[in-house]
Design a protein around this motif. Structure first.
Motif, short mmCIF file in Angstrom:
data_model
loop_
_atom_site.label_atom_id
_atom_site.label_comp_id
_atom_site.label_asym_id
_atom_site.label_seq_id
_atom_site.Cartn_x
_atom_site.Cartn_y
_atom_site.Cartn_z
N PRO A 1 -96.93 -69.86 18.01
CA PRO A 1 -97.35 -70.81 16.97
C PRO A 1 -98.37 -71.82 17.49
CG PRO A 1 -94.96 -70.55 16.98
CD PRO A 1 -95.47 -69.85 18.20
N MET A 2 -99.39 -72.08 16.70
CA MET A 2 -100.41 -73.11 16.97
C MET A 2 -101.30 -72.77 18.18
SD MET A 2 -99.64 -74.94 14.46
CE MET A 2 -100.81 -76.28 14.71
N GLU A 3 -101.16 -71.60 18.75
CA GLU A 3 -101.97 -71.23 19.90
C GLU A 3 -103.37 -70.81 19.45
OE1 GLU A 3 -101.03 -71.64 22.88
OE2 GLU A 3 -101.52 -70.00 24.24
N LYS A 4 -104.38 -71.24 20.19
CA LYS A 4 -105.75 -70.83 19.90
C LYS A 4 -105.96 -69.39 20.36
CE LYS A 4 -106.62 -75.04 18.58
NZ LYS A 4 -106.59 -75.37 17.14
N LEU A 5 -106.82 -68.69 19.66
CA LEU A 5 -107.04 -67.28 19.96
C LEU A 5 -108.04 -67.06 21.09
CD1 LEU A 5 -107.29 -65.86 16.32
CD2 LEU A 5 -105.38 -65.59 17.92
N PHE A 6 -109.01 -67.96 21.23
CA PHE A 6 -110.10 -67.75 22.18
C PHE A 6 -110.33 -68.99 23.03
CE2 PHE A 6 -110.97 -65.00 18.56
CZ PHE A 6 -111.25 -63.80 19.17
N ALA A 7 -110.94 -68.77 24.18
CA ALA A 7 -111.27 -69.88 25.07
C ALA A 7 -112.64 -69.66 25.70
CB ALA A 7 -110.22 -70.03 26.16
N GLU A 8 -113.19 -70.75 26.18
CA GLU A 8 -114.46 -70.76 26.90
C GLU A 8 -114.19 -71.28 28.31
OE1 GLU A 8 -117.93 -73.09 25.21
OE2 GLU A 8 -117.27 -74.40 26.86
N LEU B 1 -110.13 -71.67 16.95
CA LEU B 1 -109.89 -70.45 16.18
C LEU B 1 -108.42 -70.09 16.28
CD1 LEU B 1 -113.03 -68.45 17.38
CD2 LEU B 1 -112.75 -69.66 15.22
N GLU B 2 -107.73 -70.14 15.15
CA GLU B 2 -106.30 -69.89 15.12
C GLU B 2 -106.00 -68.63 14.31
OE1 GLU B 2 -104.50 -73.40 13.55
OE2 GLU B 2 -104.87 -74.59 15.36
N LEU B 3 -104.77 -68.20 14.38
CA LEU B 3 -104.32 -67.04 13.61
C LEU B 3 -104.48 -67.32 12.11
CD1 LEU B 3 -103.05 -64.38 14.71
CD2 LEU B 3 -100.83 -65.30 14.02
N PRO B 4 -105.13 -66.41 11.35
CA PRO B 4 -105.30 -66.65 9.91
C PRO B 4 -103.96 -66.60 9.18
CG PRO B 4 -106.01 -64.44 10.48
CD PRO B 4 -105.73 -65.13 11.78
N PRO B 5 -103.88 -67.19 7.98
CA PRO B 5 -102.61 -67.28 7.25
C PRO B 5 -101.89 -65.95 7.07
CG PRO B 5 -104.25 -68.69 6.22
CD PRO B 5 -104.96 -67.92 7.29
N TYR B 6 -102.64 -64.88 6.78
CA TYR B 6 -102.00 -63.58 6.56
C TYR B 6 -101.26 -63.13 7.81
CZ TYR B 6 -101.38 -58.66 5.32
OH TYR B 6 -100.83 -57.43 5.06
N MET B 7 -101.91 -63.28 8.97
CA MET B 7 -101.28 -62.87 10.22
C MET B 7 -100.13 -63.81 10.60
SD MET B 7 -102.63 -60.06 11.17
CE MET B 7 -102.06 -59.96 12.86
N GLN B 8 -100.27 -65.08 10.35
CA GLN B 8 -99.18 -66.01 10.62
C GLN B 8 -97.92 -65.59 9.88
OE1 GLN B 8 -100.11 -70.17 10.03
NE2 GLN B 8 -102.18 -69.92 10.85
#
Length: 379
Positions: free
Chosen positions: A179-186, A199-206
């Protein structure tokens, strides 16, 4: 009567809450698909199929495929325009120039090749000499992590800004989407600093990812200032511009094949049942940006073909290539031939989308030839 109206209102509201996919915008554009085959005779040490890191390096005048050969510990190089094997880069396994198993590869130039593994990255030249190396570890107050690397999760090295972008995976539970984890990093190579991207998990995937069995993976394609990504169970596509930090989301529902993925509510430990669910449902590959034409490609495999009589496999499913313009409107779709392609990797050159061949169910397969296909769009 009031109770009935209240019930209907609850049902309607519930239906609206479940409608969390993005609407697809269609803007049909007349186009044709031309398919060129690329057949390259192999020498005694090259492979007909490369299960590990593969990269298509393209300029305005040439296109080459670089592929890691784990049997010989070499990088095999194929000239796709001349349709020939152009050479090998011999690598050391240990020592100052030691190169570990390459899980992902990116070619910056013919003399600068980046390879990624679970511990970090390194750069070697055309003679196999390591010219740069760095270990990577993401550390936060409550977890550790790194870039996740797989066939369809390849990090990207931005040479100009000396930054690496990729899928961030951490030790948090539940895997792979806490939960609340970002998907990507730099990762900034100059100051050795990690920055999680917004960039977080979209509602459908959540809401549904834990009911998708094996069909819940994140796919990415990063190039030319864009992070293009999607999820194997969802037709939506996502494009994040790394320069202006803007996210575009678009629907990607095909009008040729089925798009709906059913829920998997079976035993999470039953691998056979989860595999069957994977075969029975659509699977969406990453959107791929073509900088030469300023369009996006997206491969989708959907329901099984009716003529399939044997025990079905993913190769027996209908295949559709969808095209999107730079506004992410779907402009064309083409149904592709079965038992021809092997989607182990993708690449782009000035003429089109390059995909693998030598499909295991191709009756004409020749293991002494590397076979690829270039999908050319004429608009």
């Amino acid at each position: 009567m009031n109770k009935i109206l209240l019930f209907l209102l609850i049902v309607l509201l519930g239906g609206c809450q479940d409608n969390i996919k993005t609407k697809t915008v269609y803007k049909d554009l007349k186009s044709n698909l031309v398919i060129d085959s690329i057949c390259i005779p192999l020498d005694s040490i090259s492979l007909a199929s490369y299960p590990s890191a593969t990269y298509i390096y393209s300029t305005d005048s040439s296109t080459a495929m670089y592929a890691f050969n784990s049997k010989t510990w070499m990088v095999d190089i194929f000239d796709l325009n001349k349709k020939c094997l152009s050479g090998h880069i011999a690598l050391e396994r240990e020592g100052a120039d030691g190169v570990p198993y390459i899980k992902s590869m990116q070619v910056l130039s013919i003399d600068s090749i980046v390879c990624f593994n679970d511990n970090g990255f390194l750069i070697f030249n055309e003679k196999g000499k390591v010219i740069s190396k760095e270990a990577l570890t993401y550390v936060a107050s409550d977890c550790v992590g790194n870039f996740e690397i797989s066939q369809f999760l390849q990090p990207f090295y931005d040479k100009k800004h000396k930054k690496i972008y990729g899928r961030l995976i951490t030790s948090k539970d539940p895997y792979p989407y806490p939960p609340m984890e970002k998907l990507f990093a730099e990762y900034d190579l100059c100051d050795r600093r990690w920055t999680a991207l917004p960039l977080e998990l979209p509602p459908y995937m959540q809401k549904y990812w834990q009911r998708m069995g094996q069909n819940r993976n994140l796919n990415i394609w990063i190039s030319d200032t864009r992070i293009c990504y999607n999820f194997t169970c969802l037709s939506d596509i996502f494009i994040y511009n790394m320069i202006d930090q803007r996210l575009q989301i678009a629907g990607g529902e095909s009008r040729l094949v089925d798009n709906e993925v059913s829920f998997y509510d079976g035993d999470p430990q039953n691998e056979k049942a989860k595999w069957q669910h994977w075969i029975d449902n659509p699977v969406f590959y990453a959107p791929i940006y073509d900088k030469f034409k300023d369009i996006y490609y997206r491969i989708q495999v959907s329901e099984l073909n009716k003529h399939c009589n044997d025990l079905p496999t993913p190769y027996d499913k209908k295949i559709v290539l969808a095209l999107f313009n730079n506004n992410l409107e779907m402009i064309s779709e083409f149904q592709l031939e079965n038992y021809k392609y092997n989607f182990l990797f993708f690449g782009v050159d000035k003429d089109g989308l390059i995909v693998g061949g030598n499909n295991p169910r191709d009756k004409s397969i020749d293991y002494e030839v590397l076979k690829l296909y270039r999908l050319k769009i004429i608009m």
